[in-house]
Design an enzyme around this catalytic site. Structure first.
Site, PDB file in Angstrom:
ATOM      1  N   ASN A   1     101.011  26.435  20.094  1.00  0.00           N
ATOM      2  CA  ASN A   1     101.305  25.741  18.840  1.00  0.00           C
ATOM      3  C   ASN A   1     102.709  25.936  18.284  1.00  0.00           C
ATOM      4  O   ASN A   1     102.997  25.437  17.197  1.00  0.00           O
ATOM      5  CB  ASN A   1     100.298  26.206  17.770  1.00  0.00           C
ATOM      6  CG  ASN A   1      98.867  25.929  18.163  1.00  0.00           C
ATOM      7  OD1 ASN A   1      98.471  24.785  18.327  1.00  0.00           O
ATOM      8  ND2 ASN A   1      98.082  26.989  18.339  1.00  0.00           N
TER       9      ASN A   1
ATOM     10  N   ARG B   1      82.650  39.931  24.271  1.00  0.00           N
ATOM     11  CA  ARG B   1      83.990  40.303  24.712  1.00  0.00           C
ATOM     12  C   ARG B   1      84.158  41.805  24.497  1.00  0.00           C
ATOM     13  O   ARG B   1      83.979  42.310  23.383  1.00  0.00           O
ATOM     14  CB  ARG B   1      85.058  39.560  23.907  1.00  0.00           C
ATOM     15  CG  ARG B   1      86.475  39.945  24.341  1.00  0.00           C
ATOM     16  CD  ARG B   1      87.498  39.554  23.303  1.00  0.00           C
ATOM     17  NE  ARG B   1      88.858  39.928  23.726  1.00  0.00           N
ATOM     18  CZ  ARG B   1      89.880  40.046  22.893  1.00  0.00           C
ATOM     19  NH1 ARG B   1      89.703  39.814  21.607  1.00  0.00           N
ATOM     20  NH2 ARG B   1      91.064  40.375  23.349  1.00  0.00           N
TER      21      ARG B   1
ATOM     22  N   GLY C   1      97.708  31.375  20.571  1.00  0.00           N
ATOM     23  CA  GLY C   1      98.151  30.798  19.305  1.00  0.00           C
ATOM     24  C   GLY C   1      99.601  30.384  19.257  1.00  0.00           C
ATOM     25  O   GLY C   1      99.927  29.248  18.888  1.00  0.00           O
TER      26      GLY C   1
ATOM     27  N   GLY D   1      98.217  39.179  19.609  1.00  0.00           N
ATOM     28  CA  GLY D   1      98.342  40.038  20.776  1.00  0.00           C
ATOM     29  C   GLY D   1      99.010  39.217  21.857  1.00  0.00           C
ATOM     30  O   GLY D   1      98.658  38.052  22.056  1.00  0.00           O
TER      31      GLY D   1
ATOM     32  N   HIS E   1     100.352  34.511  27.586  1.00  0.00           N
ATOM     33  CA  HIS E   1      99.354  34.526  26.509  1.00  0.00           C
ATOM     34  C   HIS E   1     100.051  35.080  25.272  1.00  0.00           C
ATOM     35  O   HIS E   1     100.179  36.294  25.093  1.00  0.00           O
ATOM     36  CB  HIS E   1      98.162  35.407  26.905  1.00  0.00           C
ATOM     37  CG  HIS E   1      97.100  35.488  25.851  1.00  0.00           C
ATOM     38  ND1 HIS E   1      95.895  34.821  25.945  1.00  0.00           N
ATOM     39  CD2 HIS E   1      97.061  36.149  24.672  1.00  0.00           C
ATOM     40  CE1 HIS E   1      95.166  35.077  24.880  1.00  0.00           C
ATOM     41  NE2 HIS E   1      95.855  35.880  24.087  1.00  0.00           N
ATOM     42  N   LEU E   2     100.559  34.168  24.446  1.00  0.00           N
ATOM     43  CA  LEU E   2     101.384  34.551  23.302  1.00  0.00           C
ATOM     44  C   LEU E   2     100.622  34.281  22.011  1.00  0.00           C
ATOM     45  O   LEU E   2     100.381  33.136  21.637  1.00  0.00           O
ATOM     46  CB  LEU E   2     102.701  33.764  23.301  1.00  0.00           C
ATOM     47  CG  LEU E   2     103.520  33.825  24.603  1.00  0.00           C
ATOM     48  CD1 LEU E   2     104.806  33.031  24.454  1.00  0.00           C
ATOM     49  CD2 LEU E   2     103.807  35.263  25.014  1.00  0.00           C
TER      50      LEU E   2
ATOM     51  N   GLY F   1     101.737  30.366  21.971  1.00  0.00           N
ATOM     52  CA  GLY F   1     102.025  29.597  23.177  1.00  0.00           C
ATOM     53  C   GLY F   1     101.586  28.154  23.081  1.00  0.00           C
ATOM     54  O   GLY F   1     102.253  27.251  23.603  1.00  0.00           O
TER      55      GLY F   1
ATOM     56  N   ARG G   1     102.140  45.371  17.009  1.00  0.00           N
ATOM     57  CA  ARG G   1     102.321  46.376  18.062  1.00  0.00           C
ATOM     58  C   ARG G   1     103.702  46.208  18.699  1.00  0.00           C
ATOM     59  O   ARG G   1     104.185  45.092  18.842  1.00  0.00           O
ATOM     60  CB  ARG G   1     101.222  46.237  19.112  1.00  0.00           C
ATOM     61  CG  ARG G   1      99.859  46.736  18.628  1.00  0.00           C
ATOM     62  CD  ARG G   1      98.749  46.345  19.601  1.00  0.00           C
ATOM     63  NE  ARG G   1      98.225  45.027  19.319  1.00  0.00           N
ATOM     64  CZ  ARG G   1      97.377  44.364  20.102  1.00  0.00           C
ATOM     65  NH1 ARG G   1      96.979  44.905  21.246  1.00  0.00           N
ATOM     66  NH2 ARG G   1      96.944  43.171  19.761  1.00  0.00           N
TER      67      ARG G   1
ATOM     68  N   MET H   1     103.751  34.637  13.370  1.00  0.00           N
ATOM     69  CA  MET H   1     104.902  33.862  13.813  1.00  0.00           C
ATOM     70  C   MET H   1     105.116  32.622  12.961  1.00  0.00           C
ATOM     71  O   MET H   1     106.267  32.201  12.740  1.00  0.00           O
ATOM     72  CB  MET H   1     104.723  33.478  15.289  1.00  0.00           C
ATOM     73  CG  MET H   1     105.871  32.679  15.893  1.00  0.00           C
ATOM     74  SD  MET H   1     107.447  33.581  15.936  1.00  0.00           S
ATOM     75  CE  MET H   1     107.155  34.668  17.350  1.00  0.00           C
ATOM     76  N   ARG H   2     104.056  32.039  12.448  1.00  0.00           N
ATOM     77  CA  ARG H   2     104.199  30.847  11.609  1.00  0.00           C
ATOM     78  C   ARG H   2     105.015  31.164  10.359  1.00  0.00           C
ATOM     79  O   ARG H   2     105.858  30.359   9.921  1.00  0.00           O
ATOM     80  CB  ARG H   2     102.822  30.299  11.230  1.00  0.00           C
ATOM     81  CG  ARG H   2     102.059  29.697  12.402  1.00  0.00           C
ATOM     82  CD  ARG H   2     100.613  29.416  12.051  1.00  0.00           C
ATOM     83  NE  ARG H   2      99.880  30.655  11.772  1.00  0.00           N
ATOM     84  CZ  ARG H   2      98.568  30.711  11.594  1.00  0.00           C
ATOM     85  NH1 ARG H   2      97.842  29.600  11.641  1.00  0.00           N
ATOM     86  NH2 ARG H   2      97.958  31.867  11.367  1.00  0.00           N
TER      87      ARG H   2
END
Length: 391
Positions: free
Chosen positions: A331, A92, A327, A211, A207-208, A329, A240, A283-284
């Site tokens: 969960n 990648r 991640g 990043g 794509h949440l 998006g 960011r 976010m968790r």
């Protein structure tokens, strides 16, 4: 057995997967990562069914950097490579710049070109390229392939990619690139199987994760993205800020006396959810926190997501489906609920029970806008692109 190794190297982690080359395409054999590099190194490996094969922690001094992690991974591969022939390594690489609109075999010239974009993706590009150099030095004949996060967006119309600055800068490569392209390409391909009626339609993929970005897709091709010249633009992220008036940067330099390095550290490592909440970039953590600043950070994230969906819908001329991935998006049903509430004007009706169960379709049967959750698989996309070049 011929296999492909996929590497995704970050600043504090090295993720890898091994794929068997079959007539039907790449099939996953092993998946693992070394994370906490230099702090609390932990090496985990699972088989294709998710069964743990290794879970070992190390003192920080044993795996102090990415080079040591790569060496540890190489040792594990040698010990477990019986019956496997490594055909190629797919990497990648976040930034392909204006030069690359598809995956490419890596040689010294390609590597030199990619080094030019290290300053445009300082959290990713230097680490993406480090294992490539190591492999070149240790096994110069090994086929290596660079798979780009920017490539999926390279078909944008110039009117979507340019900034309103002198055209000479566009010609030099100062333009909007977009990122997370490997994830978006996987979702676009996956829709052909799970929702063929949508695959040719107007889709926004969200794509949440740590990043975060969104991409407008029409007929399986990227039309517009929230990210731009670098991976700082668009949605707020873990550390960011997302969309930012460039005047803020000028203010920090001229009025606050900050150096370019200090501004870079602020924007890449101290902003986003972490900066807003003062609690965490995860976010968790924010979702379970009782700190009002954590709640405010989530509010801001949802607000910017809703605004971006509106803009991307305009770029598409309408919207048939919104797909959540990555991640957050995949969960965080609480976040999906709040975003769905903000786009009710598009005809979105959420099925609360399906959403809590993380089902693939989380909209009601009567919803005018289909809401979906589709796990992404960037590593499989890399394996496919690498195999295509080998073939």
């Amino acid at each position: 057995m011929d296999v492909i190794l996929v590497l995704n190297a970050g600043s504090s982690s090295l993720k890898f997967q091994i794929f068997d080359i079959t007539p039907a395409g790449p099939e996953r054999l092993y998946k693992g990562q070394i994370d906490g590099i230099g702090v609390h190194p932990r090496f985990r490996v699972a088989d294709r069914d998710g069964a743990a094969l290794l879970d070992q922690s190390y003192p920080a001094a044993e795996i102090p950097d990415l080079a040591a992690a790569t060496g540890r991974l190489r040792q594990w591969l040698v010990e477990h490579a019986e019956g496997m022939t490594l055909r190629a390594i797919g990497h990648r690489v976040v930034h392909g710049g204006p030069d690359y609109d598809r995956a490419v075999r890596i040689d010294a010239d390609v590597l030199k070109r990619l080094e030019r974009f290290e300053d445009l993706a300082p959290l990713h590009q230097p680490n993406n390229l480090a294992p490539i150099r190591m492999v070149m030095a240790a096994a110069p004949d090994m086929a290596q392939v660079a798979c780009f996060d920017t490539a999926f967006h390279r078909g944008h119309a110039p009117v979507a990619d340019c900034y309103a600055i002198p055209a000479a800068l566009y010609d030099e490569g100062v333009r909007r690139y977009g990122f997370h392209g490997l994830s978006y390409e996987y979702i676009a391909n996956r829709l052909q199987t799970v929702a063929p009626d949508l695959s040719a339609g107007r889709i926004i993929v969200a794509h949440l994760g740590s990043g975060a970005s969104m991409c407008a897709i029409r007929g399986g091709r990227s039309v517009e993205s929230t990210m731009g010249f670098t991976a700082l633009d668009g949605l707020p992220m873990g550390t960011r800020p997302g969309q930012l008036d460039p005047g803020v940067v000028l203010y920090l330099i001229d009025q606050k006396g900050m150096s370019a390095a200090e501004v870079s550290d602020l924007l890449y490592k101290q902003s986003g959810l972490k900066g807003l909440s003062g609690v965490s970039n995860d976010m968790r953590d924010l979702l379970v926190s009782t700190d009002p600043r954590a709640a405010f950070a989530i509010d801001h994230f949802v607000h910017r997501c809703a605004i971006s969906i509106g803009g991307l819908t305009a770029a598409l001329g309408g919207l048939d489906a919104l797909v959540f991935t990555a991640g957050i998006g995949e969960n965080a049903p609480q976040v999906r609920t709040r975003i769905a509430e903000r786009i009710g004007w598009l005809g979105a009706e959420l099925d609360a029970a399906a959403n809590e169960r993380n089902e693939m379709v989380i909209s009601t049967p009567g919803s005018k806008l289909r809401l979906m959750v589709i796990p992404t698989d960037e590593e499989l996309m890399i394996a496919r692109q690498t195999l295509a070049l080998l073939d």
